[in-house]
Write an enzyme that holds these catalytic residues in place. Structure first.
Site, mmCIF file in Angstrom:
data_model
loop_
_atom_site.group_PDB
_atom_site.id
_atom_site.type_symbol
_atom_site.label_atom_id
_atom_site.label_comp_id
_atom_site.label_asym_id
_atom_site.label_seq_id
_atom_site.Cartn_x
_atom_site.Cartn_y
_atom_site.Cartn_z
ATOM 1 N N TYR A 268 0.827 -1.215 0.000
ATOM 2 C CA TYR A 268 0.000 0.000 0.000
ATOM 3 C C TYR A 268 0.862 1.267 0.000
ATOM 4 O O TYR A 268 0.421 2.314 -0.446
ATOM 5 C CB TYR A 268 -0.899 0.042 1.235
ATOM 6 C CG TYR A 268 -2.223 -0.679 1.083
ATOM 7 C CD1 TYR A 268 -2.281 -1.986 0.640
ATOM 8 C CD2 TYR A 268 -3.415 -0.032 1.411
ATOM 9 C CE1 TYR A 268 -3.494 -2.642 0.522
ATOM 10 C CE2 TYR A 268 -4.632 -0.681 1.296
ATOM 11 C CZ TYR A 268 -4.666 -1.984 0.855
ATOM 12 O OH TYR A 268 -5.874 -2.625 0.750
ATOM 13 N N LYS B 54 3.359 -15.176 1.899
ATOM 14 C CA LYS B 54 3.515 -15.888 0.623
ATOM 15 C C LYS B 54 5.003 -16.186 0.463
ATOM 16 O O LYS B 54 5.647 -15.831 -0.530
ATOM 17 C CB LYS B 54 2.958 -15.015 -0.517
ATOM 18 C CG LYS B 54 2.856 -15.712 -1.858
ATOM 19 C CD LYS B 54 1.764 -16.778 -1.931
ATOM 20 C CE LYS B 54 1.854 -17.542 -3.238
ATOM 21 N NZ LYS B 54 0.932 -18.699 -3.300
ATOM 22 N N ASP C 13 -2.799 -18.175 0.114
ATOM 23 C CA ASP C 13 -3.832 -18.881 -0.656
ATOM 24 C C ASP C 13 -4.449 -19.996 0.187
ATOM 25 O O ASP C 13 -5.666 -20.176 0.228
ATOM 26 C CB ASP C 13 -3.269 -19.409 -1.987
ATOM 27 C CG ASP C 13 -1.962 -20.178 -1.847
ATOM 28 O OD1 ASP C 13 -1.353 -20.155 -0.759
ATOM 29 O OD2 ASP C 13 -1.547 -20.822 -2.836
ATOM 30 N N ASP D 44 -6.157 -7.060 4.139
ATOM 31 C CA ASP D 44 -7.326 -6.437 3.516
ATOM 32 C C ASP D 44 -8.244 -7.526 2.975
ATOM 33 O O ASP D 44 -9.450 -7.531 3.224
ATOM 34 C CB ASP D 44 -6.856 -5.509 2.384
ATOM 35 C CG ASP D 44 -8.015 -4.867 1.656
ATOM 36 O OD1 ASP D 44 -8.949 -4.391 2.334
ATOM 37 O OD2 ASP D 44 -8.011 -4.850 0.402
ATOM 38 N N ASP E 86 -11.942 -9.316 4.879
ATOM 39 C CA ASP E 86 -13.272 -9.333 4.258
ATOM 40 C C ASP E 86 -13.847 -10.750 4.273
ATOM 41 O O ASP E 86 -15.026 -10.953 4.551
ATOM 42 C CB ASP E 86 -13.214 -8.832 2.802
ATOM 43 C CG ASP E 86 -13.544 -7.343 2.682
ATOM 44 O OD1 ASP E 86 -13.260 -6.602 3.642
ATOM 45 O OD2 ASP E 86 -14.075 -6.941 1.633
HETATM 46 C C1 IPM Z 1 -10.362 -1.395 4.177
HETATM 47 C C2 IPM Z 1 -10.667 -0.790 2.825
HETATM 48 C C3 IPM Z 1 -9.528 0.165 2.479
HETATM 49 C C4 IPM Z 1 -8.253 -0.646 2.389
HETATM 50 C C5 IPM Z 1 -9.759 0.998 1.202
HETATM 51 C C6 IPM Z 1 -11.067 1.744 1.246
HETATM 52 C C7 IPM Z 1 -8.627 1.930 0.938
HETATM 53 O O1 IPM Z 1 -10.833 -1.784 1.869
HETATM 54 O O2 IPM Z 1 -10.277 -0.631 5.152
HETATM 55 O O3 IPM Z 1 -10.241 -2.610 4.249
HETATM 56 O O4 IPM Z 1 -7.959 -1.230 1.344
HETATM 57 O O5 IPM Z 1 -7.532 -0.689 3.386
HETATM 58 MG MG MG Z 2 -10.855 -3.752 2.670
#
Ligand code: IPM
Ligand code: MG
Length: 362
Positions: free
Chosen positions: A143, A194, A226, A250, A254
């Site tokens: 990032y 990885k 993975d 990230d 999710d």
């Molecule tokens: C998160 C989001 C952010 C990230 C984006 C909105 C920049 O996906 O907080 O997980 O990738 O960190």
């Molecule tokens: Mg995110």
């Protein structure tokens, strides 16, 4: 009356202002009950800041955040800003806030609530009892690594570049947060990388392994990313605490969030070595339902609870909020994202009112 806590509110975009209003109402009631006072200051970030000032993170916002005890953020982003150049995008404001406040440690709990098991897309026996903490590195890795950009090569062809890089100290500090976190939980830490392909990942693995000797009570394992993604949906109960880099965190957070049925339920805390932390839902700004009173405010409310717990050292107040959330779910109240048959469908405001009622009567 104690000294007021200075809280910066960053409602942001989309459903942000609606869910933030609920969290503030909840904090006001909690304040009365626990004899805490909050001094709220609102500031601009994301698309709302772009529209008002031309930039996604105005200097005044960062300054206000720095001077506060904690920052409560809702969500940023929306279709109308998606085509702007990168430095003017809402996401750039969020990344600037994280790096500007030095928030290298992102804690993302994914805990399944018994009331919501049927909202999960996975089978009951797979998700029942899941309680995972993802510790994501937040201010380094791909990032932020240099070089980055799109450059012309000698042949005249263009080439896009990002760089995944970690220094020893960056790995060590997130590693220590993760070991400490695991120590307070199930004493199991899984580091995800990885290392079979990337040098930076092998380096990460070596450093984390070295740190482990300071935490003999924590069992350390390693997984390739993975495989970790697969294991998360195959048998998530094998995980207690996961530590990983910015990009992998990230993605995995999710996936971990979705195990619980809705990303609309999950809070997060972003912490630095010192100074205020930022507390925000894991979900985004949901522009498709913004302004329609349909949003689930619970992740925002639970983020306020994390703020009380980690940022203001008020665990009893945090417990009380978390308990009220369970109570409204127990009586069958649901927003659309977690709705199932036979439950009461509520809008964002009504969900807030139900929470307040629980806080007041018990
Ligand atoms: C998160 C989001 C952010 C990230 C984006 C909105 C920049 O996906 O907080 O997980 O990738 O960190
Ligand atoms: Mg995110």
């Amino acid at each position: 009356m104690t000294q007021p806590y200075r809280i910066t509110l960053l409602p942001g975009d989309g459903i942000g202002p609606e869910i933030m209003a609920v969290a503030v109402d909840v904090l006001q009631v909690i304040g009365q009950q626990f004899d805490l006072t909050f001094e709220f200051q609102e500031a601009l970030i994301g698309g709302a800041a772009i529209d008002a000032t031309g930039e996604p993170l105005p200097a005044a916002t960062l300054e206000t955040c720095r001077r506060s005890d904690a920052v409560l953020l809702a969500a940023i982003g929306g279709y109308q800003w998606d085509t702007l150049p990168r430095h003017l995008r809402p996401e750039t404001g969020l990344l600037g806030l994280r790096s500007g406040l030095g928030l290298f440690a992102n804690l993302r709990p994914a805990k399944i609530l018994p009331q919501l098991i049927d909202a999960s897309s996975l089978k009951r026996e797979v998700v029942e009892g899941v309680d995972i903490m993802v510790v994501r590195e937040l201010t380094g890795g791909i990032y932020f690594g240099q070089p980055r950009g799109v450059f012309a090569t000698e042949s005249g062809e263009k080439r896009g570049v990002n760089t995944m890089a970690y220094t020893e100290s960056e790995i060590d500090r997130i590693g220590r947060v993760a070991f400490e976190t695991a120590r307070k939980r199930g004493k199991k830490l899984c580091s995800v990388d990885k290392a079979n392909v990337l040098e930076v990942s092998q380096f990460w693995r070596d450093r984390i392994t070295q740190l482990a000797s300071d935490y003999p009570d924590v069992e350390l394992t390693h997984l390739y990313v993975d495989n970790a993604a697969m294991q998360l949906v195959r048998w998530p109960k094998q995980f207690d605490t996961i530590v990983t880099s910015n990009l992998f965190g990230d993605i995995l957070s999710d996936a971990a969030a979705m195990l619980t049925g809705s990303i609309g339920m999950l809070p997060s805390a972003s912490l630095g070595a010192r100074g205020p932390g930022v507390y925000e839902p894991v979900h985004g700004s949901a522009p498709d339902i913004a302004g329609q009173d349909k949003a689930n405010p619970l992740a925002q409310v639970l983020s306020a609870a994390m703020m009380l717990r980690y940022g203001l050292n008020q665990p009893a107040a945090a417990d009380r909020i978390e308990q009220a959330v369970l109570q409204v779910l127990e009586q069958g109240d649901r927003t659309g994202d977690i709705m199932s048959e036979g439950k009461n469908l509520l809008g964002c405001k009504a969900m807030g009112a139900a929470l307040i009622q629980k806080l007041i009567i018990s």
